[in-house]
Design a protein around this motif. Structure first.
Motif, PDB file in Angstrom:
ATOM      1  N   LYS A 156       0.511  -1.210  -0.237  1.00 36.30           N
ATOM      2  CA  LYS A 156       0.034  -0.052   0.014  1.00 36.30           C
ATOM      3  C   LYS A 156       1.141   1.188  -0.348  1.00 36.30           C
ATOM      4  O   LYS A 156       0.964   2.387  -0.794  1.00 36.30           O
ATOM      5  N   ILE A 157       1.553   1.410   0.872  1.00 32.77           N
ATOM      6  CA  ILE A 157       2.261   2.483   1.063  1.00 32.77           C
ATOM      7  C   ILE A 157       3.399   2.598  -0.463  1.00 32.77           C
ATOM      8  O   ILE A 157       3.763   3.708  -0.348  1.00 32.77           O
ATOM      9  N   TRP A 158       4.216   1.660  -1.047  1.00 39.70           N
ATOM     10  CA  TRP A 158       5.069   1.558  -1.876  1.00 39.70           C
ATOM     11  C   TRP A 158       3.119   2.305  -3.523  1.00 39.70           C
ATOM     12  O   TRP A 158       4.802   3.271  -3.791  1.00 39.70           O
ATOM     13  N   GLN A 159       2.744   1.337  -3.436  1.00 38.15           N
ATOM     14  CA  GLN A 159       1.559   2.205  -4.350  1.00 38.15           C
ATOM     15  C   GLN A 159       1.348   3.955  -4.054  1.00 38.15           C
ATOM     16  O   GLN A 159       1.041   4.722  -5.142  1.00 38.15           O
ATOM     17  N   ILE A 160       1.178   4.033  -3.169  1.00 37.62           N
ATOM     18  CA  ILE A 160       0.647   6.009  -2.535  1.00 37.62           C
ATOM     19  C   ILE A 160       1.766   6.556  -2.957  1.00 37.62           C
ATOM     20  O   ILE A 160       2.172   7.809  -3.489  1.00 37.62           O
ATOM     21  N   GLY A 161       3.375   5.906  -2.886  1.00 38.92           N
ATOM     22  CA  GLY A 161       4.077   6.532  -2.519  1.00 38.92           C
ATOM     23  C   GLY A 161       5.112   7.087  -4.586  1.00 38.92           C
ATOM     24  O   GLY A 161       5.476   7.848  -4.850  1.00 38.92           O
ATOM     25  N   ASN A 162       4.206   5.827  -4.892  1.00 38.39           N
ATOM     26  CA  ASN A 162       4.356   5.539  -6.113  1.00 38.39           C
ATOM     27  C   ASN A 162       3.619   6.507  -7.321  1.00 38.39           C
ATOM     28  O   ASN A 162       3.582   6.985  -8.565  1.00 38.39           O
TER      29      ASN A 162
END
Length: 807
Positions: A639-645
């Motif tokens: 989830k964090i990865w998706q938001i960060g990207n």
RNA sequence: GCCGAAGUGGUGAAAUUGGUAUACACGAAGGACUUAAAAUCCUUUGGAGUUAAUCCUCCGUGCGGGUUCGAGUCCCGCCUUCGGCACCA
């Protein structure tokens, strides 16, 4: 949508960080120093355990945060490399312990590096390295010089399987702690360290340190100081012994006030009295049988037979009560231990439950000397007024103790004394894989220390690792090593072949991290002055007595000889809870419930593994492993990865609600890393990320989040940080600040209770007066309905918390 | 037996230390997307009763008492589990 390839990302950053100086601790830096340390692992053949990782991850988070807060952090790693498993393996396979240990170190290093721990690898140490154990030997020489190391003949625990002597502390249920073999008593010359000389200081200085209360309690219980008196009883035998003044049996008691109630005596089956009076004891054969029986009993059997006390009377002997002159019988019984006090007790069945049970069984008189209980039913151990005690009558217990001690001292029949549970440390091992004790035994000069210039005494290579038939260390067979010239007289002499216990190297390793390559002293004093004490030391609960006590003892000794600058080694000590298997049982090969960190890292990634271990439960409590739980954390990372990207800079640039939650989270994470409440830290960040996901987030806020999450998931955060356009590492960033003013909500929802039950909720704002709030509350529809026709007896308003209306 | 820690949903656990019990996560059920599945997303999820209703009522933090306007939290007495141990005189 870019994929979160954790494997690639983690490998990339591990490589990058290794080339950097991010984790290097700097001696004498002007930044304030912070020394945090985990217990260095024994590099076993099993590899890293998920339990190691719990401790290492927690302190890695602490170390990383402390660096971001501007501290000069020392977070070191090393190897507690001597140990019996390697030796037993060598006996089985013939492989040199050095070789297997080196192999294991390679595995552990790979595993630790795969988890991204920010250790300062440039300070790596290994207790089996001659450059290290030179100083372990040096400390022994100093102890010897100060008469704190001595050799003595004593009954030791002898493991029949390993053929080694064991310290009492290493014997578990009459079995060898390490191999599980039977333990018998056997006499042997042993090197001892006089830790008892430091008993009082080890106890008193607990006030100076910040250990968890339960750890302090364990330390002080182990030292076990008690106040009491030593009293002598004259032994009466049929024929007087040849000894001129007769034989006086000393006993230690914490209750000299009950002396008038002593109706018999008990000695440990091992007590010298039995040998001494052998020909005076009518039933000597029976006594010998009893002694044999005791020897066969395991500790477990003894404890299970708790209620059934056994013993045998020594017929023909009596003891004279020094105060009543009454002659009382003497028993040998295994409920008295030879190792505590004098190995003999005066039995007062009226006021000690164990004596009471024994007296009931053997029909011995039970006499009340302190009122307050009902000794027809059980022993009375509480306070009360002395009775049936001549000059002590009408006093209370404490007064009676004092008066009795005076009385005994005047007549030289006893004296006030303290007693410790703590016994001297058996320091010899008849093993190969340990530090040789640097002593030369000369027929002319006795025990001669190896001159300092000849240190280290190198452990020679051998082929056969088995203890000799006589029970000597395998080193005894290495003749060209054993035979040396006496350093004092030059004559033929032999080296000591005993080696040191595993505890030796780990008793001072935190000092060596400060200056690991020094070949002049164990560590430079100025550097020690900069770094010591260790600010925070975390390890397993199983080491909070022995290891902790031994290393405190050595440190105090080194302080006395002015080698270290502080009397205590560790300012703070915490312990982590065990990680159990998924079946809620202790992880073990035989149960087949072991989780291998490598598998978890390969499948879910290091960051997921780290965050899961912090999230699984309270740090100091035992918690079972849950693969499902790992999956949950894995989703969180994704989830964090998706938001960060997919950050949208225009979205939600200045939203009060988001800023408020951000500030709250920063505050909570900042504070709770310091208390190792890491499970709630993670959940707070999950709540924040859920908000990001549902309502969007801007770059500025997300970057602050990355910073507070980076100690937990260093690879992921570093990668996103770089992708957001930063050239320098996130770990060079400052730890985010929070604004307490921004945390407060403008309007708070508070519950209204009627007679303690929540009936409604209202919003109150900061500017509302109590009067206004009361009015609002009472005019609330639901509240009105619940009050009905009743009279409001009381209106309680706790600011910002709750309203309770009593009707 | 002694010492220590703990006992809260189906599960791991939260609860600002006396102030809305069950946050967060897992699991489960239903739905969306899909030819289908996985993944993902949305909804529900302590129990019982009641209702047209997602209204409402009662019960509920191992058990029994107590203190308090108010108790998971404090006090007294028990039970159970885990960890440690050295019958410590």
């Amino acid at each position: 949508m870019e994929q979160y390839n954790q494997k690639e990302i983690e490998a990339k950053w591990q490589k990058n960080w290794e080339k950097s100086d991010l984790n290097k601790a700097e001696d004498f830096s002007k930044k304030s120093k912070y020394y945090c340390m985990i217990e260095f692992p024994y590099p076993s053949g099993e590899g890293l355990h998920v339990g190691h990782c719990r401790s290492y991850t927690a302190l890695d988070i602490l170390a990383r945060k402390k660096r971001m807060e501007g501290n000069n952090v020392l977070f070191p790693i090393g190897w507690d490399a001597f140990g019996l498993p390697a030796e037993n393996y060598a006996i089985k396979t013939g492989q040199h312990p050095k070789v297997t240990t080196e192999k294991n170190v390679v595995t552990f290093t790979r595993q630790l590096k795969s988890l991204g721990y920010s250790f300062d690898w440039s300070r790596e140490i290994n207790t089996s390295d001659p450059n290290y154990y030179k100083w372990t030997q040096w400390i022994f020489l100093k102890l010897f010089e100060k008469n704190l190391a001595y050799k003595t003949k004593m009954d030791i625990n002898w493991c029949t399987k390993c053929n080694v002597g064991l310290a009492n502390e290493e014997v578990v249920n009459d079995k060898c702690e390490r191999c599980g073999g039977d333990v018998v008593r056997r006499e042997r010359e042993q090197w001892m360290l006089k830790i008892t000389a430091y008993a009082d200081r080890l106890l008193e200085d607990l006030d100076k340190v910040n250990y968890l209360e339960k750890i302090k309690k364990q330390q002080s219980d182990w030292i076990g100081k008690s106040h009491g008196a030593q009293v002598v009883f004259k032994i009466i035998s049929k024929t007087e012994l040849v000894e001129d003044k007769g034989y006086y049996l000393p006993v230690y008691t914490t209750r000299p006030d009950t002396l008038f109630g002593c109706t018999y005596m008990v000695v440990a089956p091992e007590h010298e009295l039995i040998q001494k009076f052998a020909d005076q004891i009518d039933n000597y054969d029976e006594v010998l049988d009893y002694i044999e029986l005791t020897k066969k009993k395991t500790e477990l059997e003894r404890t299970n037979l708790e209620k059934v006390k056994t013993g045998v009377e020594l017929h023909g002997l009596k003891a004279s009560n020094p105060v009543t002159k009454e002659e009382v019988p003497i028993f040998a019984a295994d409920y008295v231990l030879s190792t505590y006090g004098t190995g003999a007790i005066m039995a007062v069945p009226g006021h000690d439950q164990r004596d009471y049970d024994f007296a009931k069984k053997y029909n011995l008189p039970i006499r009340e000397v302190i009122s307050g209980g009902n000794i027809k039913k059980e022993a009375w151990t509480g306070d009360g007024v002395l009775v049936n005690s001549d000059f002590l009558n009408d006093l209370n217990v404490q007064q009676a103790i004092d008066k009795m001690i005076d009385w005994l001292e005047e007549r030289e029949l006893g004296f006030k004394t303290t007693n410790y549970h703590l016994r001297d440390w058996v320091f010899s091992r008849q093993r190969y894989w340990g530090e040789p004790i640097p002593i030369i035994i000369c027929p002319e000069c006795g025990y001669v220390p190896v001159p300092e210039k000849d240190l280290p005494v190198i452990l020679p290579d051998i082929k056969n690792y088995r203890t000799t038939e006589t029970g000597d260390s395998p080193l005894a067979k290495v003749e060209d090593w054993v035979n040396v010239a006496c350093p004092k007289c030059g004559g033929d002499a032999k080296r000591e072949t005993d080696t040191m216990p595993n505890w030796a190297g780990s008793s001072w390793y935190f000092l060596r991290y400060v200056d690991p390559k020094n070949d002049k002293v164990l560590a430079d004093f100025k550097k020690l002055k900069y770094w010591i004490p260790v600010d925070w030391y975390n390890g397993g609960m199983e080491h909070t007595t022995l290891h902790l006590l031994y290393s405190r003892f050595w440190h105090k000794f080194l302080f006395d000889i002015k080698v270290v600058p502080t009397p205590e080694p560790y300012a703070k000590r915490t312990s982590h809870g065990m990680i159990l298997g998924e079946d809620n049982e202790k992880m073990s090969k035989s149960r087949g419930n072991v989780i291998n960190p490598d598998d978890v890292v390969n499948h879910y990634g290091a960051d997921t593994f780290r965050v899961y271990e912090m999230f699984m439960g309270p740090f100091d409590q035992a918690t079972p492993w849950s693969t499902q739980g790992v999956v949950g954390v894995s989703r969180f990372m994704e989830k964090i990865w998706q938001i960060g990207n997919n950050l949208d800079d225009k979205k939600r640039t200045n939203d009060d609600d988001l800023i408020r939650l951000m500030n709250k989270t920063v505050k909570q994470v900042t504070e709770q890393i310091e208390t190792l409440d890491l499970n709630t830290c993670v959940s707070a960040m999950m709540i924040l990320v859920n908000k990001f996901q549902n309502e969007g987030c801007n770059k500025e806020i997300f970057e602050d989040f990355l910073k507070i999450f980076s100690p937990f998931a260093p690879h992921l955060c570093e990668e996103i940080w770089q992708k957001l356009g930063h050239k320098k590492s996130i770990f060079l960033e400052k730890w985010p600040k929070y604004d307490i003013k921004l945390i407060k909500d403008e309007a708070i929802e508070i519950p209204i209770q009627v007679n303690g039950k929540v009936r409604s909720k209202i919003f109150v704002t900061q500017d509302m007066s109590e009067e206004e709030i009361k009015k609002t509350a009472l005019s609330d529809e639901k509240v009105k309905k619940n009050i009905g026709e009743n009279e409001v007896k009381k209106f309680i308003y706790v600011k910002d918390k709750i309203i309770n209306i009593v009707i």
